[in-house]
Design an enzyme around this catalytic site. Structure first.
Site, PDB file in Angstrom:
ATOM      1  N   PRO A 121       0.790  -1.239   0.000  1.00 33.17           N
ATOM      2  CA  PRO A 121       0.000   0.000   0.000  1.00 33.17           C
ATOM      3  C   PRO A 121       0.822   1.290   0.000  1.00 33.17           C
ATOM      4  CG  PRO A 121      -0.825  -1.556   1.645  1.00 33.17           C
ATOM      5  CD  PRO A 121       0.492  -2.087   1.165  1.00 33.17           C
ATOM      6  N   GLU A 122       0.085   2.378  -0.152  1.00 32.32           N
ATOM      7  CA  GLU A 122       0.637   3.734  -0.074  1.00 32.32           C
ATOM      8  C   GLU A 122       1.389   3.919   1.248  1.00 32.32           C
ATOM      9  OE1 GLU A 122      -1.012   8.367  -0.382  1.00 32.32           O
ATOM     10  OE2 GLU A 122      -2.432   6.707  -0.179  1.00 32.32           O
TER      11      GLU A 122
END
Length: 320
Positions: free
Chosen positions: A45-46
């Site tokens: 993820p980010e």
């Protein structure tokens, strides 16, 4: 000849916030778990390293900052990484050992100048262990602008692989139509969209991108709870009254006609794994090719500045 099939994985998890070691350990263990399930391309993820500080104010109000917020910022800065650096070398060794592509969201500390600016970045690692590129988020969203600087056009990265071209944008960059077009124009087959958005509307975005770009879309989000936040943060009071689940996730994999290949995962940590048939990309562009027969360059044109924007440019001295 392009490989027709590839198995991909979207990792939904969260490290202990601001704890780089926790993030590194999770990347190692969950990459191995995904690879054991056959994944050849694994996406995190980010800002997985060192986490997305959802809910924290860093002691800011309009016109003022406080000492506790500066301490939390220093802690965040210390958990950031340099690209290239020791962490990317470790990921290179891991990718080479397992023979996989790794895509990881990180907070990047740029040492080219003062070292005081952080960037929300994504790194691409190849199965030969090489750092293939990075992308810096062009516009941090809302209060994120207190944390991260703006990227430029030099990191609109697309990577050639045996199974097609991969690349993408981070979270709400994907609401920038011209940025999407700049990525489509590079021939993306697998579009990667790490995010911190767990709302239902984000799923509409993923499906729209898949239909618009006629590409596969992999999106992954963190599943974060209060347990992942150190209680000794100066700003812990910012989330004290929040629900225990701070981010419910919503990682998903979508096909080039907008249908889910892996449905959104909510309310738990996990790994989504799917095998993609790249011939679906070709078939999907029969009736719509956003940068081909549907582009109308006689009416619309996009200019992209892909040069690095440097504050200082040095030139050779003339004479002695």
């Amino acid at each position: 000849m392009q490989k027709r099939y590839v198995t991909v994985a979207a990792v939904q998890s969260a490290p202990l916030l601001f704890d780089k070691r926790s993030a590194m350990d999770k990347i190692d263990s969950m990459t191995r778990e995904a690879a054991a399930q056959g994944a050849e391309l694994i996406v995190f993820p980010e800002v997985f390293v060192p986490g997305y500080p959802r809910g924290l104010s860093f002691g800011t109000r309009v016109g003022s900052r406080n000492a506790g917020g500066r301490q939390d910022w220093e802690r965040y800065w210390a958990g950031a990484i340099e690209i290239p650096g020791a962490e990317t070398e470790l990921w290179g060794e891991l990718a080479k050992e397992l023979g996989i592509y790794l895509v990881i969201g990180v907070v990047e500390r740029d040492q080219a100048y003062s070292g005081g600016t952080l960037y929300n970045s994504v790194v691409y690692i190849g199965p030969d262990g090489r750092l293939l590129g990075k992308h810096r988020k062009l516009v941090p969203t809302g209060s994120e602008r207190l944390l991260w600087g703006q990227g430029d056009g030099s990191t609109l990265t697309v990577v050639d692989t045996p199974f097609g071209r991969i690349g993408g944008l981070i979270c709400w960059e994907n609401y920038m139509p011209l940025a999407r077009m700049a990525m489509y124009a590079q021939g993306i087959d697998i579009y990667i969209a790490p995010t911190a958005d767990a709302r239902d509307t984000w799923q509409s975005t993923l499906r729209h991108i898949a239909c618009e770009g006629r590409c596969f879309v992999i999106s992954c989000n963190q599943f974060a709870t209060k347990e992942t936040y150190p209680a000794d943060l100066a700003g812990y009071a910012d989330i004290r009254e929040d629900e225990d689940v701070l981010c419910r996730g919503g990682s998903a994999i979508v096909g080039p006609l907008g249908d889910y290949i892996a449905e959104p995962l909510y309310h738990k940590e996990g790994i989504l794994v799917a095998t993609l048939d790249l011939s679906e990309v070709v078939r999907s562009r029969f009736d719509f090719d956003v940068t081909g027969h549907y582009s109308r360059p006689d009416l619309f044109q996009l200019i992209v500045n892909d040069k690095s924007q440097q504050i200082i440019t040095t030139t050779a001295k003339i004479g002695n």
